[in-house]
Design an enzyme around this catalytic site. Structure first.
Site, PDB file in Angstrom:
ATOM      1  N   GLU A  65      19.789  11.034  94.647  1.00 45.02           N
ATOM      2  CA  GLU A  65      18.888  11.005  95.809  1.00 45.02           C
ATOM      3  C   GLU A  65      17.450  10.618  95.435  1.00 45.02           C
ATOM      4  OE1 GLU A  65      20.314  13.615  94.481  1.00 45.02           O
ATOM      5  OE2 GLU A  65      19.016  15.369  94.421  1.00 45.02           O
ATOM      6  N   CYS A  67       6.665  24.622  79.896  1.00 44.79           N
ATOM      7  CA  CYS A  67       6.985  23.294  79.360  1.00 44.79           C
ATOM      8  C   CYS A  67       6.424  23.038  77.962  1.00 44.79           C
ATOM      9  CB  CYS A  67       6.487  22.208  80.297  1.00 44.79           C
ATOM     10  SG  CYS A  67       6.932  22.478  82.011  1.00 44.79           S
ATOM     11  N   LYS A 115      14.727  16.206  82.164  1.00 47.48           N
ATOM     12  CA  LYS A 115      14.075  15.256  83.076  1.00 47.48           C
ATOM     13  C   LYS A 115      14.863  13.950  83.198  1.00 47.48           C
ATOM     14  CE  LYS A 115      10.561  17.524  84.675  1.00 47.48           C
ATOM     15  NZ  LYS A 115      10.312  17.699  86.119  1.00 47.48           N
ATOM     16  N   GLU A 162       3.206  23.765 102.033  1.00 44.34           N
ATOM     17  CA  GLU A 162       4.527  24.281 102.412  1.00 44.34           C
ATOM     18  C   GLU A 162       4.527  25.813 102.380  1.00 44.34           C
ATOM     19  OE1 GLU A 162       7.657  23.158  99.717  1.00 44.34           O
ATOM     20  OE2 GLU A 162       9.240  23.965 101.003  1.00 44.34           O
ATOM     21  N   SER A 185      11.355  25.431  97.086  1.00 41.29           N
ATOM     22  CA  SER A 185      10.419  24.522  97.725  1.00 41.29           C
ATOM     23  C   SER A 185      11.116  23.173  97.873  1.00 41.29           C
ATOM     24  CB  SER A 185       9.174  24.370  96.849  1.00 41.29           C
ATOM     25  OG  SER A 185       8.479  23.197  97.210  1.00 41.29           O
ATOM     26  N   CYS A 203       9.668  22.656  90.224  1.00 35.49           N
ATOM     27  CA  CYS A 203       9.186  21.670  89.233  1.00 35.49           C
ATOM     28  C   CYS A 203      10.137  21.515  88.063  1.00 35.49           C
ATOM     29  CB  CYS A 203       7.852  22.096  88.645  1.00 35.49           C
ATOM     30  SG  CYS A 203       6.628  22.443  89.877  1.00 35.49           S
ATOM     31  N   GLU A 257       3.131  21.538  97.921  1.00 39.75           N
ATOM     32  CA  GLU A 257       3.783  22.841  97.785  1.00 39.75           C
ATOM     33  C   GLU A 257       2.887  23.945  98.362  1.00 39.75           C
ATOM     34  OE1 GLU A 257       5.727  23.043  94.056  1.00 39.75           O
ATOM     35  OE2 GLU A 257       6.320  25.128  94.275  1.00 39.75           O
ATOM     36  N   GLU A 290      17.229  14.608  85.847  1.00 43.69           N
ATOM     37  CA  GLU A 290      16.553  14.644  87.142  1.00 43.69           C
ATOM     38  C   GLU A 290      16.257  13.234  87.670  1.00 43.69           C
ATOM     39  OE1 GLU A 290      12.937  17.308  88.902  1.00 43.69           O
ATOM     40  OE2 GLU A 290      12.390  15.917  87.335  1.00 43.69           O
TER      41      GLU A 290
END
Lengths: 458, 186
Positions: A244, A381, A236, A161, A198, A178, A158, A239
């Protein structure tokens, strides 16, 4: 569904609707509530808030046991059950652990280590990273790895990037990616801004290295590997099941459980958590820096990125490792940092309900920032929907502060505090990934948004 | 003036949402010492046994709890002498309670419940059988708890209040007296 409200138990108080950042809880006052799954981002804050418990007096004898079974919880669970709850995935984990042909790999998010001890009577915010490693090994996982390593990997990807976008002219500001609830919120409500996210996968999903690089170094058959994440987060699980997320050729992370579910599993296996010795995570994918561990608090991803970005751009050590300008708990805070010739303008949003004004300002061309961190939960978190649930709301602020303090204390005590100085990070780039944002990274560690079932039509 | 009337907790406005945070807080503070209940839900190993009870009406709800009656029917009817007045609080000694339910019948407010007893995070069994021992549970104003009753400090909408009628009465009388002086009839 990942997040549920039990109609038999809900009193319709709507306290959960007050904390829901997506206005997804619908219903009349005094009547059982329903979740609008088109809006729900699965953050689990409703679960943290709900106090409508299964009651001996109101619901009767035997209802507790029936509800526990209905929710797929182990029979060893004795704690109160509430109307709002997340589905339990421990059966899948237990089946994988019991199967001798399956190689089980576990990874733990940064915030889990400052939460888990609370469910064993520990003081709020106790740092229990190494006891947790011992517990996971005792449970029987073949490899005890750590999401903190992938947090360091995230910074390499990141940070690179961001530098590219700033110096070569890419879409700015760039948002962190994230937090899966935040990503899901943007995909549902602001898909036109997806280029601002990102392209880096979250640290959990950079777990794609387990069935590739991890398999290679241990000569495991990736088809036989089963990767479990322990997360402070209810989203999560969503996710890791995104269609994908299979760049290893398999589902990269097979199942995500919460901090609370890990506590259930430890109790279910009769492990005396408080009596465990301190142990290390397995190497190399369990070695982490302080920068990796502060991902658990608001401003942490930003601080970790600055620690590395500064040194990558200037080639000089950062004057102060603690970047106090980005710490704090204000819902939207900004800072300007001199990084070599670049005047880097950064922003931090904590609490998803605070992001809409920022996105509207961006659309109106009124936002002059390079990089923005967004976390859905109140202080990052450590306050996640899957963390140990407080009995008293009056302790909420103290708990969040203690978990945050524990996270920074853990960062400060670690020998390595910058992601790019983590020897295991250097090693994976030397022998496998070759360079940040390179071809292999793009395949394994980066992703696309608003695709497939997450391409919401407005 | 001091008549030593007992204080008690009551719902004093119509803002109750029915969230049950008061019941959970009540249970929590009563089980920290003997039942290893700490900060989080995961430390609880026993059924939730509150001492105030969310009560639903057609259009509203509110918690109901003990009035700490001056001539307490529960105390008077207790066949095991398990109920006593301690520092103005009508208090059940669960070690003495035999679960006869006289107090439940006698209480005009439904403020007594019969619930399982636990010690060290485990249900307590009866001496002669595997059946779980039960005791009368009622509000004890969180005797000894710093900051006063947990339900009062926990309620997110300030519904509950610890009432001291003697002080309340004084205040009301002063207000009434001030009002009278303003009428010009004195």
């Amino acid at each position: 569904m990942i997040i549920n409200i039990d109609k038999d138990i809900c009193t319709g108080c709507r306290e959960c609707a007050e904390v829901c950042p997506a206005s997804a809880i619908e219903g009349e006052k005094g009547k059982p509530q329903e979740i609008n799954y088109d809006k729900c981002v699965m953050c689990g804050q409703c679960i943290q808030k709900c106090k409508s418990y299964v009651s001996l007096i109101d619901h009767g004898v035997g209802v507790y046991e029936a509800k526990r079974a209905e929710r797929n919880l182990p029979a060893s669970v004795k704690e109160p059950l509430f109307a709002a709850y997340s589905n339990c995935n421990l059966d899948k984990v237990k089946a994988a652990l019991a199967d001798k042909d399956t190689i089980t790999v576990v990874q733990c998010a940064p915030a889990v280590r400052v939460g888990i001890a609370e469910d064993f009577g520990g003081e709020l915010g106790t740092v229990a990273a190494r006891k947790m490693a011992a517990a996971l090994r005792k449970i029987g996982f073949d490899r005890v790895y750590d999401t903190n390593f992938e947090a360091d990997l995230t910074i390499m990807e990141e940070g690179t990037e961001l530098i590219k976008r700033v110096t070569e002219g890419g879409t700015l500001p760039m948002f962190t990616s994230c937090c899966p609830a935040w990503v899901s919120y943007l995909e549902r409500n602001y898909p036109e801004l997806k280029e601002h996210l990102s392209t880096c996968k979250s640290p959990q999903q950079m777990g794609s290295i387990f069935k590739t690089y991890g398999a290679e170094i241990d000569q495991f058959d990736p088809a036989k590997m089963f990767v479990v994440s322990v997360m402070p987060c209810t989203c999560k699980e969503f996710e890791c099941n995104r269609e994908e997320m299979n760049s290893s050729g398999y589902q990269d992370v097979d199942v995500a459980i919460t901090t609370r579910e890990l506590a259930y599993l430890i109790k279910d296996m009769d492990i005396d958590f408080n009596a465990l010795p301190d142990e290390d995570f397995d190497q190399p994918l369990g070695l982490y820096s302080g920068a990796g561990t502060i991902f658990g608090v608001t401003g942490g991803v930003m601080e970790a990125a600055i620690r590395t970005g500064y040194e990558l751009i200037t080639g000089k050590p950062i004057p102060a490792v603690d970047v106090s300008a980005v710490r704090g708990s204000d819902i939207f805070r900004t800072a300007t940092l001199q990084v070599g010739d670049i005047e880097l303008k950064v922003g931090i949003v904590t609490g998803l309900k605070n992001v809409a004004p920022v996105l509207e300002a961006l659309k109106a061309g009124k936002l002059d920032l390079h990089f923005i961190e967004v976390m859905t939960c109140p202080v990052g978190c450590v306050s996640g929907g899957g963390q140990p649930k407080l009995l008293l709301d009056s302790e909420r602020d103290a708990a969040y502060q203690a978990r945050t303090k524990g996270t920074y204390a853990h960062d400060a005590e670690l020998p390595i505090r910058k992601s790019h100085e983590n020897p295991a990070i250097k090693k994976i780039y030397d022998e496998y990934l070759l360079e940040p944002n390179g071809e292999k990274s793009h395949h394994l560690l980066h992703t696309k948004y608003c695709t497939g079932e997450n391409n919401f039509k407005k | 003036m001091n008549n030593n009337l007992s204080s008690f907790v009551v719902a004093c406005n119509d803002q109750c949402t029915g969230c049950r945070a008061c019941e959970v807080a009540c249970f929590t503070v009563h089980n920290q010492k003997d039942n290893k209940v700490a900060h989080t839900v995961g430390t609880v190993e026993i059924p939730v046994t509150p001492r105030l009870y969310l009560t639903r009406l057609d259009e509203s709800c509110l918690p109901v709890q003990c009035k700490q009656c001056e001539d307490a029917p529960c105390l008077n009817s207790c066949s095991a002498k398990a109920i006593a007045r301690v520092d103005g609080v009508v208090y059940v000694n669960e070690d003495l309670c035999i679960g006869c339910k006289n107090c439940m019948m006698a209480c005009p407010f439904g403020a007594m419940e019969m619930l399982p007893i636990a010690k060290k995070g485990q249900a307590v069994k009866q001496i002669g059988s595997d059946e779980i021992r039960k005791s009368a549970y009622k509000c004890d104003l969180c005797i000894g708890l710093e900051g006063g009753p947990a339900c009062v400090s926990t309620c997110p909408h300030d519904v509950l209040k610890l009432v001291n009628l003697e002080e309340d009465g004084k205040e009301k009388k002063i207000k009434a007296a001030v009002a009278l002086t303003l009428t010009g009839n004195l």
